[in-house]
Design an enzyme around this catalytic site. Structure first.
Site, mmCIF file in Angstrom:
data_model
loop_
_atom_site.group_PDB
_atom_site.id
_atom_site.type_symbol
_atom_site.label_atom_id
_atom_site.label_comp_id
_atom_site.label_asym_id
_atom_site.label_seq_id
_atom_site.Cartn_x
_atom_site.Cartn_y
_atom_site.Cartn_z
ATOM 1 C CG HIS A 98 -2.188 -0.838 0.929
ATOM 2 N ND1 HIS A 98 -3.413 -0.606 1.499
ATOM 3 C CD2 HIS A 98 -2.361 -1.926 0.139
ATOM 4 C CE1 HIS A 98 -4.299 -1.503 1.081
ATOM 5 N NE2 HIS A 98 -3.675 -2.327 0.265
ATOM 6 C CG ASP A 106 6.062 8.253 -0.750
ATOM 7 O OD1 ASP A 106 5.338 7.514 -0.044
ATOM 8 O OD2 ASP A 106 5.592 9.112 -1.520
ATOM 9 C CB SER A 108 3.197 9.215 1.684
ATOM 10 O OG SER A 108 2.868 8.276 0.673
ATOM 11 C CG HIS A 211 -5.009 -11.559 -0.623
ATOM 12 N ND1 HIS A 211 -5.931 -11.170 -1.556
ATOM 13 C CD2 HIS A 211 -4.483 -10.401 -0.117
ATOM 14 C CE1 HIS A 211 -5.981 -9.843 -1.612
ATOM 15 N NE2 HIS A 211 -5.108 -9.358 -0.758
ATOM 16 C CB THR A 231 -2.822 -22.470 6.222
ATOM 17 O OG1 THR A 231 -2.715 -22.278 4.789
ATOM 18 C CG2 THR A 231 -3.261 -23.889 6.506
HETATM 19 C C1 HEM Z 1 -4.383 -6.964 -6.461
HETATM 20 C C2 HEM Z 1 -5.487 -6.737 -5.838
HETATM 21 C C3 HEM Z 1 -5.695 -6.744 -4.360
HETATM 22 C C4 HEM Z 1 -6.888 -6.550 -3.770
HETATM 23 C C5 HEM Z 1 -8.205 -6.291 -4.463
HETATM 24 C C6 HEM Z 1 -6.686 -6.622 -2.359
HETATM 25 C C7 HEM Z 1 -7.670 -6.441 -1.426
HETATM 26 C C8 HEM Z 1 -7.548 -6.676 -0.080
HETATM 27 C C9 HEM Z 1 -8.596 -6.558 0.880
HETATM 28 C C10 HEM Z 1 -10.006 -6.101 0.565
HETATM 29 C C11 HEM Z 1 -8.108 -6.929 2.081
HETATM 30 C C12 HEM Z 1 -8.868 -7.041 3.403
HETATM 31 C C13 HEM Z 1 -8.822 -5.821 4.261
HETATM 32 C C14 HEM Z 1 -9.725 -6.045 5.430
HETATM 33 O O1 HEM Z 1 -10.953 -6.058 5.239
HETATM 34 O O2 HEM Z 1 -9.240 -6.245 6.562
HETATM 35 C C15 HEM Z 1 -6.740 -7.291 1.881
HETATM 36 C C16 HEM Z 1 -5.911 -7.742 2.856
HETATM 37 C C17 HEM Z 1 -4.590 -8.052 2.654
HETATM 38 N N1 HEM Z 1 -3.874 -7.863 1.496
HETATM 39 FE FE1 HEM Z 1 -4.619 -7.415 -0.310
HETATM 40 N N2 HEM Z 1 -5.388 -6.887 -2.104
HETATM 41 C C18 HEM Z 1 -4.717 -6.961 -3.308
HETATM 42 C C19 HEM Z 1 -3.375 -7.162 -3.477
HETATM 43 C C20 HEM Z 1 -2.490 -7.390 -2.463
HETATM 44 C C21 HEM Z 1 -1.060 -7.435 -2.617
HETATM 45 C C22 HEM Z 1 -0.316 -7.178 -3.923
HETATM 46 C C23 HEM Z 1 -0.548 -7.699 -1.385
HETATM 47 C C24 HEM Z 1 0.881 -7.859 -0.963
HETATM 48 C C25 HEM Z 1 1.873 -8.028 -1.755
HETATM 49 C C26 HEM Z 1 -1.652 -7.842 -0.470
HETATM 50 C C27 HEM Z 1 -1.539 -8.181 0.847
HETATM 51 C C28 HEM Z 1 -2.598 -8.261 1.729
HETATM 52 C C29 HEM Z 1 -2.475 -8.773 3.075
HETATM 53 C C30 HEM Z 1 -1.227 -9.382 3.716
HETATM 54 C C31 HEM Z 1 -3.726 -8.621 3.667
HETATM 55 C C32 HEM Z 1 -4.123 -9.010 5.075
HETATM 56 C C33 HEM Z 1 -3.989 -7.839 6.004
HETATM 57 C C34 HEM Z 1 -4.361 -8.224 7.412
HETATM 58 O O3 HEM Z 1 -4.850 -9.335 7.639
HETATM 59 O O4 HEM Z 1 -4.147 -7.377 8.301
HETATM 60 N N3 HEM Z 1 -2.806 -7.624 -1.151
HETATM 61 N N4 HEM Z 1 -6.418 -7.105 0.570
#
Ligand code: HEM
Ligand SMILES: *[C@@H]1O[C@H](CO)[C@@H](O)[C@H](O)[C@H]1NC(C)=O
Length: 324
Positions: A98, A106, A108, A211, A231
């Protein structure tokens, strides 16, 4: 909460550390989005001050300042509990994406208060911790966010070593909104957004595999804490199979849209049962991610040696059966 964090919050100068538990769900921020409008925005911020300070003691035999080895030990205690990666680890991985994707890596996300945006729901607590760690060790925020993301990735059992560099410039200017993909993004919109920043369909399929460690809280409150695979404490390829099969505890529409997408779908399916193939593709994709908008790449210093070497099988054995 650790007393240090509290003291720090009281002495706060920016919002992301100013409030411990704001009701983020009540924030009504309209994110202008390339995912909902045709108006794409380019968002590279002016560089601020920060980065790794000159004159820091360097670890012997490495160009990496010694402070990163201290930070590494600190992060290990936060990212690994009972043989699986923690909520801080998930947040660290997501934060490293993000901070970069909306313009530049950066800092931010924290320094520009982006962590208050709805697109960053769930990252506030980790953002405050980042602020405290930055103050404690006197390093750049942009570097810290990337170092923590790489550290968390290798700390999650089965996670690869993502090469990590320091020396980025920090920015206190918030990035343009609208770049971070919403949970309901279409496959086409995702591919377009990623391609516009130099990523391939394979990069996208590999990167969203992060994810494997995710647990959603804000997409559907009824299923808060549900993992995107069975997992979430392990960096494994169960995410790919379970997303395709509809067997994950909770899948985002965006992830399912990628499975169905004519170009990304086949790449996504290639990672099923292929841990090594995925790890390799992820490392390549994330290396690109961590350099987005970084203008002084030549000046960066390799700090990969400060990362832990990976979580051992014996640690994984300590994990609850369901989490392995
Ligand atoms: C490409 C499209 C992507 C979408 C649409 C997306 C969307 C989301 C959404 C909606 C959540 C859940 C937030 C919540 O409700 O708590 C999430 C969590 C997460 N995303 Fe993505 N994401 C994307 C790509 C990525 C990428 C590229 C990474 C890392 C390289 C990433 C890593 C994570 C991680 C680790 C979580 C879990 C955060 C937590 O459990 O605290 N995501 N993402
Ligand atoms: C996603 O959800 C938002 C907000 O609910 C909506 O405005 C948007 O049109 C949706 N996008 C897609 C592609 O379904």
């Amino acid at each position: 909460m650790h007393p240090f964090v509290l003291v720090h919050i009281l002495a706060a100068s920016t919002c992301c550390q100013a409030f411990a538990f704001p009701d983020v769900s009540s924030l009504n921020i309209f994110d202008r989005s390339i995912f909902s409008s045709r108006e794409a925005q380019s968002g590279v911020d002016g560089a601020g001050k920060g980065g790794t300070k000159n004159g820091q003691k360097q670890a012997q035999g490495s160009g990496c300042p010694a402070v990163w080895f201290d930070i590494s030990k600190d992060l290990t205690s936060r990212f690994l509990k009972k043989g699986v990666c923690t909520d801080d680890a998930r947040a660290a991985i997501r934060s490293s994406f993000h901070d970069c994707f909306d313009g530049a890596c950066d800092g931010s996300l924290v320094l520009g208060d982006e962590c208050f945006r709805s697109s960053n729901n769930g990252l506030l607590d980790w953002s405050m911790k980042l602020r405290a760690i930055k103050e404690q060790y006197n390093v750049g925020m942009a570097d810290l966010i990337q170092f923590a993301g790489a550290h968390a990735t290798v700390t999650c059992p089965k996670g690869p070593v993502v090469p990590v560099f320091v020396g980025r410039k920090d920015s206190y200017t918030p990035s343009k909104e609208g770049w971070l993909p919403p949970a309901n993004a279409t496959g086409d919109a995702l591919l377009k957004a990623f391609q516009s920043k130099g990523f391939t369909a394979t990069d996208l399929a590999a990167l969203i595999g992060a994810h494997t460690t995710a647990k959603q809280n804000f997409v559907n409150a009824q299923f808060a804490g549900y993992g995107q695979d069975s997992t979430p404490g392990i960096w494994d390829v169960n995410y790919y199979k379970e997303t395709i099969d509809g067997a994950a505890p909770f899948s985002f529409p965006a992830d399912k849209n990628l499975v169905k997408h004519p170009i990304v779908g086949p790449r996504f399916k290639e990672f099923v049962g292929k841990q090594q193939r995925w790890n390799t593709a992820y490392v390549a994709g994330f290396r690109k991610m961590s350099m987005l908008g970084v203008e002084n790449i030549d000046e960066l210093v390799d700090c990969t040696s400060a990362l832990p070497r990976g979580t051992r099988k014996r640690d994984i054995k300590a994990a609850p059966i369901g989490a392995r």
